[in-house]
Design an enzyme around this catalytic site. Structure first.
Site, mmCIF file in Angstrom:
data_model
loop_
_atom_site.group_PDB
_atom_site.id
_atom_site.type_symbol
_atom_site.label_atom_id
_atom_site.label_comp_id
_atom_site.label_asym_id
_atom_site.label_seq_id
_atom_site.Cartn_x
_atom_site.Cartn_y
_atom_site.Cartn_z
ATOM 1 N N HIS A 93 9.728 52.871 23.727
ATOM 2 C CA HIS A 93 9.752 53.561 25.020
ATOM 3 C C HIS A 93 9.349 52.610 26.151
ATOM 4 C CE1 HIS A 93 10.543 57.086 22.724
ATOM 5 N NE2 HIS A 93 9.345 57.101 22.164
ATOM 6 N N VAL B 17 49.373 27.909 53.908
ATOM 7 C CA VAL B 17 50.544 28.776 54.051
ATOM 8 C C VAL B 17 51.543 28.431 52.960
ATOM 9 C CG1 VAL B 17 52.432 29.512 55.536
ATOM 10 C CG2 VAL B 17 50.193 28.980 56.535
ATOM 11 N N GLY C 232 49.969 23.922 41.963
ATOM 12 C CA GLY C 232 49.484 23.539 40.647
ATOM 13 C C GLY C 232 49.966 24.455 39.546
ATOM 14 N N LYS D 223 50.282 48.203 46.462
ATOM 15 C CA LYS D 223 50.758 49.295 47.305
ATOM 16 C C LYS D 223 52.110 49.803 46.823
ATOM 17 C CE LYS D 223 51.896 50.538 52.074
ATOM 18 N NZ LYS D 223 51.771 50.207 53.498
#
Length: 519
Positions: free
Chosen positions: A285, A66, A37, A139
């Site tokens: 507070h 895949v 797509g 990496k």
């Protein structure tokens, strides 16, 4: 010297801004490779792109499972350009370098959140190829730029345009850090979701009961906070990425929010969301020093301020309606730190513009599922206290039932008392707090303090207690103050003595069966 980016692979689920980014890359001479797509989107936008199958020599297969899991993709990403043996290996196998990876992942969390989602659909939305490419590129960040967020497209294109199509080592490292954080959060979301579902084959996903065995949290820093709880501490605010809630609020004007501001505006916002009618909560507070409803927001603010105008100075306001000009006109008369609202009308923004330091914060409501507290060596987790009292669940325990007016006042007081620190006693009239006794170690002291703090007359008020009365003395103090009715959970071993005290003093009392401790 960084090398020019010559080849990029693009495969994204979130296609925001992609066509524009790809067009800029193409104009700088970058060859584009894409999948499914994403490739269609680029072609439809008139951008030249090569299909991944042309690179790998294999078609996209197994219903798209895949596509990019191939040596010609990962070899192109992972080989070190300065390593002669790496260069020789990729040349031997006809693998071309890929210098940029533009990938974001299947919307697993969005799929998991769909009502009635089937297990098979959930599993199919676990991305495999995307995280693999992201990790490979991250990496090898020395040679490859990995882009996981559309928010980075503009700055990357600008840097490349100024650097002859290259990116600096610093930019690549920053992108790699972001990429590893992205895959870590993605895997954490999958693990956390699958741990909490049960299924039979392809049936619908069902949420498991209880808390997860492993608590995985992932947040992104929004900002470092200049002002902390105390000057010697450091602080930052992190977002869950939802775009909702206090951490993702939009600040319309004013100076930076401090740690204390944020804690207080969360308290103000939470209290305001208890009500359907226009309401204003003034917080100091983390405790409400004044809360009221009204026909308009301006009226609600004026009535809330009447409760304790001294404590309201420097307070934080939460409302459940857009702030209009009339409300802003009144609020602008008092020094306030923050106003939290769903929106601010143009007239309100104009009125507040003279108060440059006043912080105006727009919040998209998002009920919290859990409450987390740090403890040394770990974390406490509990369900958020979202209980809403139904009139059908209350029980009149005294001889005299509350009048209709008392009952309305009691139900209002109950909602507010839930947001007062324990031990909590709240005096109120219908739609208006009158006195707040917060955070005392003894409940009877909270009864006395709430009465002492009252500016408005106490005669004819009602009182709410967040937990049961352990002794009759609390009821006696409330009656002495002038209140005529009490709402409380019940559940004390001395309930009967407490009820008898109320009857003796002519008070009406109702039990809710629900406690609202707030520690």
């Amino acid at each position: 010297m960084s090398q020019k980016i010559q080849r990029a692979i693009l495969s994204v689920t979130d296609k925001t801004g992609l066509a524009e980014f790809a067009r800029k890359l193409s104009s700088m001479g970058v060859d584009l490779i894409s999948t499914g797509g994403t490739a269609k989107l680029l072609r439809d936008a008139g951008i030249a792109v090569k299909d991944i199958s042309e690179v790998t020599g294999f078609p996209e297969m197994l219903d798209g499972r895949v596509k990019t899991l191939h040596p010609k993709v990962h070899g192109g990403i992972l080989h070190r350009r300065e390593d002669a043996s790496h260069r020789a290996a990729v040349a031997e196998h006809g693998i071309q370098a890929i210098d940029m990876v533009v990938v974001n992942l299947y919307a697993f969390e969005k799929t998991a959140a769909k009502p009635g989602v089937h297990f098979e659909e959930l599993i199919e939305n676990i991305d495999i190829g995307g995280p693999s490419m992201i990790r490979s590129a991250a990496k090898n960040f020395h040679d490859v730029a990995v882009v996981t967020s559309p928010a980075d497209y503009a700055s990357i294109a600008e840097e490349m345009s100024k650097s002859d199509g290259a990116l600096s080592a610093e930019t690549k490292w920053r992108l790699a850090q972001k990429a590893f954080a992205t895959t870590a959060a993605y895997d954490s979301a999958i693990a956390s979701t699958l741990e909490r579902v049960s299924t039979n084959g392809n049936s619908q996903v069902h949420q498991a009961e209880g808390f997860p065995e492993t608590l995985r949290l992932s947040f992104t820093k929004v900002t470092d906070l200049r002002y902390r709880e105390n000057p010697h501490q450091k602080a930052a605010m992190y977002s869950d990425g939802s775009g909702t809630g206090v951490a993702n609020a939009r600040q319309v004007q004013g100076k930076e929010l401090s740690y204390n501001n944020i804690v207080d505006l969360q308290a103000a916002w939470d209290l305001a969301q208890e009500f359907e009618e226009p309401v204003c909560a003034i917080i100091k507070h983390t405790n409400p020093c004044g809360t009221a409803t009204g026909r308009t927001l301006a009226e609600a603010y004026e009535r809330a301020l009447e409760c304790d105008p001294v404590s309201a100075f420097g307070g934080v306001i939460g409302v459940n309606r857009p702030v209009d000009g009339a409300a802003a006109e009144e609020m602008a008369k008092l020094f306030l730190e923050v106003i939290a609202a769903p929106a601010f009308d143009p007239g309100a923004v104009d009125r507040f513009s003279a108060k440059k330091n006043l912080r105006l914060v727009e919040i998209t409501h998002s009920p919290q599922k859990w409450v987390l507290k740090n403890v040394s060596g770990g974390m406490l987790v509990q369900d958020a206290d979202l209980h809403q009292l139904q009139e059908s669940n209350i029980k009149v325990v005294t001889k005299r039932p509350p009048t209709p007016e008392e009952k309305r006042a009691l139900l209002f007081a109950w909602k507010v008392s839930k947001h007062v620190k324990s031990n909590a006693i709240l005096y109120s009239r219908d739609g208006q707090t009158v006195g707040v006794g917060a955070g005392q170690m003894s409940r009877v002291d909270s009864c006395r303090l709430g009465a002492q703090k009252a500016v408005l007359p106490l005669k004819g008020t009602v009182a709410a207690s967040d937990a049961f009365f352990p002794f009759p003395d609390g009821v006696e103090e409330i009656a002495k103050a002038g209140a005529t009715a009490i709402i409380q959970p019940g559940g004390s071993v001395r309930d009967q003595e407490v009820i008898e005290a109320a009857d003796r003093l002519g008070l009406a009392m109702i039990f809710t069966g629900v406690r609202h401790f707030r520690h």
